[in-house]
Motif scaffolding. Structure first.
Motif, PDB file in Angstrom:
ATOM      1  N   ALA A 142     -26.528   3.629  13.965  1.00  0.00           N
ATOM      2  CA  ALA A 142     -26.987   4.680  14.847  1.00  0.00           C
ATOM      3  C   ALA A 142     -25.573   5.413  15.344  1.00  0.00           C
ATOM      4  N   GLY A 143     -24.787   4.460  15.977  1.00  0.00           N
ATOM      5  CA  GLY A 143     -23.480   4.885  16.544  1.00  0.00           C
ATOM      6  C   GLY A 143     -22.588   5.678  15.799  1.00  0.00           C
ATOM      7  N   GLU A 180     -20.018  10.468  12.887  1.00  0.00           N
ATOM      8  CA  GLU A 180     -19.822  11.307  12.087  1.00  0.00           C
ATOM      9  C   GLU A 180     -19.736  12.888  12.399  1.00  0.00           C
ATOM     10  N   PRO A 181     -19.119  13.761  11.783  1.00  0.00           N
ATOM     11  CA  PRO A 181     -18.525  13.513  10.310  1.00  0.00           C
ATOM     12  C   PRO A 181     -17.433  12.500  10.188  1.00  0.00           C
ATOM     13  N   ILE A 182     -17.206  11.803   9.390  1.00  0.00           N
ATOM     14  CA  ILE A 182     -16.436  11.004   9.214  1.00  0.00           C
ATOM     15  C   ILE A 182     -15.707  11.400   7.714  1.00  0.00           C
ATOM     16  N   LYS A 225     -15.126   0.747   6.746  1.00  0.00           N
ATOM     17  CA  LYS A 225     -14.127   0.596   5.403  1.00  0.00           C
ATOM     18  C   LYS A 225     -14.885   0.829   4.125  1.00  0.00           C
ATOM     19  N   ASN A 226     -16.007   0.239   3.857  1.00  0.00           N
ATOM     20  CA  ASN A 226     -16.620  -0.001   2.673  1.00  0.00           C
ATOM     21  C   ASN A 226     -17.553   1.286   2.251  1.00  0.00           C
ATOM     22  N   VAL A 227     -18.017   1.877   3.277  1.00  0.00           N
ATOM     23  CA  VAL A 227     -18.918   3.058   3.115  1.00  0.00           C
ATOM     24  C   VAL A 227     -18.257   4.269   3.238  1.00  0.00           C
ATOM     25  N   TYR A 228     -17.506   4.454   4.453  1.00  0.00           N
ATOM     26  CA  TYR A 228     -16.890   5.662   4.965  1.00  0.00           C
ATOM     27  C   TYR A 228     -15.460   5.772   4.429  1.00  0.00           C
ATOM     28  N   GLY A 229     -14.925   4.649   3.853  1.00  0.00           N
ATOM     29  CA  GLY A 229     -13.534   4.712   3.404  1.00  0.00           C
ATOM     30  C   GLY A 229     -12.284   4.977   4.450  1.00  0.00           C
TER      31      GLY A 229
END
Length: 360
Positions: free
Chosen positions: A150-151, A157-159, A183-187
């Motif tokens: 949620a945070g 976001e937007p990230i 790291k793994n979802v947003y890069g």
């Protein structure tokens, strides 16, 4: 079914300032439940499997006029928090014997819930039983995971891929999940701060780009080395001088997700740290927002449950747990967690045998 002896953890009394001592948590074994006599129509009989110890509970241990999270704990009554439980017997529509549920429950090994208390329960998806540990439902697939979800969704976001993110208390229950999502979802490039060398090693193991021990490395030095061009996203778990340092290093339009401020929880008001550079929030157009995870369950709960479950099974988010055995040790587990003695999610295993062990 024979009567069952109940072990409960009772709240002794309020502790307004300073550290909460272990004797605040009183083990009580004076109560028993007879499932044949004590479970009435419309009620269910549960046994606890796992319970969660969390920093937010500290606010409920103070005597205050109002509480931003529920109400204060009642002296002489069981504490309550996130739990996983199994239905032992049911006389209520919608619940069947053997089902596993999660929700906010009293710290009692066995309990009877009426219709009102049942409304806050969520059933664990049967297809996940035996595939992921049940303890995950008070961790990465429970409230801490939802807090991270949620945070990031509602505040960070937007990230953009490649943005620089800092997570404080990064080896804790929420921070570890936040860092892996970033790291793994947003890069993002992700930096973590933690309180021991072992925790720093863990952060590297799960994919953080940089990490430092705030006890041995000055935070200003560590951040200048890891983020020479500044910080775009800060996940705030600590507060105090750390927040002040990060605000100084924030880039224009940075986002600060204010999740917790554990360094300030035990301090009386006159000793709480006053951040001195909040004017930068204006000049750098920083978005700084606090939140309470319960505000977002209706909007994001279903998406979180489905997608985070996929991330865990895909290995994008790895769960790390600090497990204490025995409900009688729940008080010690909470005190140790508040002192930073846990790595990952602090959980108490209530039952001797997990009814749905994960086969390796």
């Amino acid at each position: 079914m024979a009567p069952v002896k109940v072990t409960s953890i009772l709240f002794k009394d309020f502790v307004n300032d300073g550290k909460v001592p272990e004797d605040t948590f009183v083990v009580n074994k004076e109560h028993s439940i007879d499932p044949e006599k004590d479970v009435k129509d419309g009620q269910i009989f549960l046994r606890l499997l796992y319970l969660s110890v969390d920093p937010y509970m500290r606010t409920r241990m103070r005597k205050m006029e109002s509480y931003y999270l529920g109400s204060g704990f009642e002296p002489g009554k069981p504490l309550a928090g996130g739990c996983v439980a199994q239905v032992v017997a049911s006389k209520a529509a919608g619940f069947a014997e053997g089902e596993v549920v999660s929700g906010m429950l009293p710290w009692s090994s066995h309990q009877v819930l009426d219709a009102g208390a049942q409304k806050g329960l969520q059933k664990v998806e049967p297809s996940l039983l035996g595939k992921v540990p049940l303890s995950y439902f008070v961790g990465v697939l429970g409230m801490p995971g939802m807090t991270a979800w949620a945070g990031l969704k509602k505040i960070a976001e937007p990230i953009k891929e490649g943005e620089v993110a800092l997570v404080s208390a990064a080896a804790g229950a929420v921070g570890l999940i936040v860092g892996q999502l970033l790291k793994n979802v947003y890069g993002c490039k992700v930096i973590g701060s933690a309180g021991s060398n072992d925790k720093v090693a863990l952060l590297h193991d799960v994919g953080f780009d940089a990490a430092f021990n705030y006890h041995t490395t000055p935070k200003e030095q560590a951040l200048k080395e890891a983020a020479p061009d500044g910080i775009d996203i800060y996940w705030e778990n600590v507060g105090g001088p750390v927040l002040e340092t990060v605000i100084e290093m924030c880039r224009t339009h940075a986002r600060i997700v204010a999740c917790g401020m554990i360094s300030q929880y035990d301090l009386p008001d006159e000793e709480k740290y006053g951040v001195k550079n909040l004017f930068h929030v204006i000049t750098k157009r920083i978005k700084m927002q606090g939140f309470v995870v319960g505000d977002y369950y209706a909007e994001l709960g279903k998406e979180f449950a489905t997608t985070m479950g996929e991330y865990v099974q895909q290995g994008k988010v790895k769960a790390v747990e600090h497990v204490t055995d025995g409900i009688e040790n729940a008080g010690r587990a909470w005190v140790e967690m508040m002192a930073g003695g846990n790595t990952g999610k602090a959980v108490v295993k209530v039952v001797a045998e997990d009814p749905f062990p994960v086969k390796k």
